[in-house]
Design a protein around this motif. Structure first.
Motif, PDB file in Angstrom:
ATOM      1  N   UNK A 184       0.830  -1.187   0.000  1.00 15.42           N
ATOM      2  CA  UNK A 184       0.000   0.000   0.000  1.00 15.42           C
ATOM      3  C   UNK A 184       0.875   1.251   0.000  1.00 15.42           C
ATOM      4  N   UNK A 185       1.900   1.256   0.796  1.00 16.90           N
ATOM      5  CA  UNK A 185       2.783   2.421   0.868  1.00 16.90           C
ATOM      6  C   UNK A 185       3.481   2.649  -0.476  1.00 16.90           C
ATOM      7  N   UNK A 186       3.953   1.583  -1.094  1.00 20.11           N
ATOM      8  CA  UNK A 186       4.617   1.712  -2.396  1.00 20.11           C
ATOM      9  C   UNK A 186       3.658   2.287  -3.442  1.00 20.11           C
TER      10      UNK A 186
ATOM     11  N   UNK B  84       2.509   6.980   8.761  1.00 20.78           N
ATOM     12  CA  UNK B  84       1.265   6.736   9.502  1.00 20.78           C
ATOM     13  C   UNK B  84       0.408   5.699   8.778  1.00 20.78           C
ATOM     14  N   UNK B  85       0.378   5.780   7.461  1.00 18.76           N
ATOM     15  CA  UNK B  85      -0.382   4.806   6.668  1.00 18.76           C
ATOM     16  C   UNK B  85       0.195   3.407   6.859  1.00 18.76           C
ATOM     17  N   UNK B  86       1.503   3.302   6.774  1.00 17.73           N
ATOM     18  CA  UNK B  86       2.171   2.013   6.944  1.00 17.73           C
ATOM     19  C   UNK B  86       1.874   1.425   8.320  1.00 17.73           C
ATOM     20  N   UNK B  87       1.949   2.246   9.334  1.00 19.31           N
ATOM     21  CA  UNK B  87       1.686   1.796  10.699  1.00 19.31           C
ATOM     22  C   UNK B  87       0.238   1.326  10.858  1.00 19.31           C
ATOM     23  N   UNK B  88      -0.706   2.081  10.324  1.00 22.37           N
ATOM     24  CA  UNK B  88      -2.122   1.717  10.442  1.00 22.37           C
ATOM     25  C   UNK B  88      -2.414   0.401   9.736  1.00 22.37           C
ATOM     26  N   UNK B  89      -1.878   0.220   8.538  1.00 19.66           N
ATOM     27  CA  UNK B  89      -2.129  -1.005   7.784  1.00 19.66           C
ATOM     28  C   UNK B  89      -1.421  -2.204   8.404  1.00 19.66           C
ATOM     29  N   UNK B  90      -0.261  -1.989   8.991  1.00 24.08           N
ATOM     30  CA  UNK B  90       0.496  -3.086   9.599  1.00 24.08           C
ATOM     31  C   UNK B  90      -0.236  -3.690  10.795  1.00 24.08           C
ATOM     32  N   UNK B  91      -1.102  -2.923  11.409  1.00 17.45           N
ATOM     33  CA  UNK B  91      -1.833  -3.395  12.587  1.00 17.45           C
ATOM     34  C   UNK B  91      -3.104  -4.163  12.235  1.00 17.45           C
TER      35      UNK B  91
ATOM     36  N   UNK C 264      -6.789  -5.099   5.678  1.00 18.07           N
ATOM     37  CA  UNK C 264      -5.894  -4.177   4.975  1.00 18.07           C
ATOM     38  C   UNK C 264      -6.200  -4.160   3.480  1.00 18.07           C
ATOM     39  N   UNK C 265      -6.433  -5.323   2.897  1.00 20.15           N
ATOM     40  CA  UNK C 265      -6.718  -5.401   1.462  1.00 20.15           C
ATOM     41  C   UNK C 265      -8.037  -4.710   1.126  1.00 20.15           C
TER      42      UNK C 265
ATOM     43  N   UNK D 289      -8.067   3.381  -2.512  1.00 21.16           N
ATOM     44  CA  UNK D 289      -7.659   3.680  -3.884  1.00 21.16           C
ATOM     45  C   UNK D 289      -8.859   4.009  -4.768  1.00 21.16           C
ATOM     46  N   UNK D 290      -9.937   3.272  -4.615  1.00 24.78           N
ATOM     47  CA  UNK D 290     -11.145   3.518  -5.402  1.00 24.78           C
ATOM     48  C   UNK D 290     -11.687   4.912  -5.126  1.00 24.78           C
ATOM     49  N   UNK D 291     -11.756   5.283  -3.869  1.00 29.20           N
ATOM     50  CA  UNK D 291     -12.271   6.592  -3.489  1.00 29.20           C
ATOM     51  C   UNK D 291     -11.380   7.705  -4.026  1.00 29.20           C
TER      52      UNK D 291
END
Length: 113
Positions: free
Chosen positions: A1-3, A54-61, A67-68, A75-77
């Motif tokens: 997601x971050x990439x 912050x995005x990486x941290x939120x998704x990692x949890x 996450x998917x 991304x759609x939004x």
């Protein structure tokens, strides 16, 4: 997601500026916050850039499934917001390098009236 967001930022910043990308990013987070409460507060603040740490941290949890789902909604939004501003043709051309990394291509568009 971050990439993916790094790529989105890289291709859009020269066109709409870092602040423009950050504002669309934050607006997208705000819009999906009710469906994904763990992302709800991430749209706040006045940073002129996208906060990928912050995005990486939120998704990692989150679980992979959560996450998917949230990543796809995010991304759609974002895609829909950008399309509403610059039109579908320009959005497709701007984000083509990003979508090249996804086997399914760009997010599906809602074509209902």
């Amino acid at each position: 997601m971050v990439a993916t967001w790094q790529e989105v930022d890289a291709v859009l910043s020269p066109v709409i500026g870092q602040r423009g990308v950050a504002m669309l990013y934050k607006r997208s987070l705000f819009l999906i916050g009710s469906a994904h409460p763990w992302l709800a507060g991430m749209h706040q603040g006045v940073q002129p850039t996208v906060d990928l740490e912050a995005l990486k941290s939120a998704f990692a949890q989150q679980s992979s499934a959560n996450a998917a789902t949230a990543g796809g909604d995010f991304l759609q939004t974002f895609y829909e917001l950008l399309t509403s501003l610059v039109g579908p043709s320009l959005t497709e051309r701007l984000l083509r390098p990003v979508w090249a990394h996804f086997p399914s291509g760009p997010p599906a568009q809602d074509t209902s009236p």
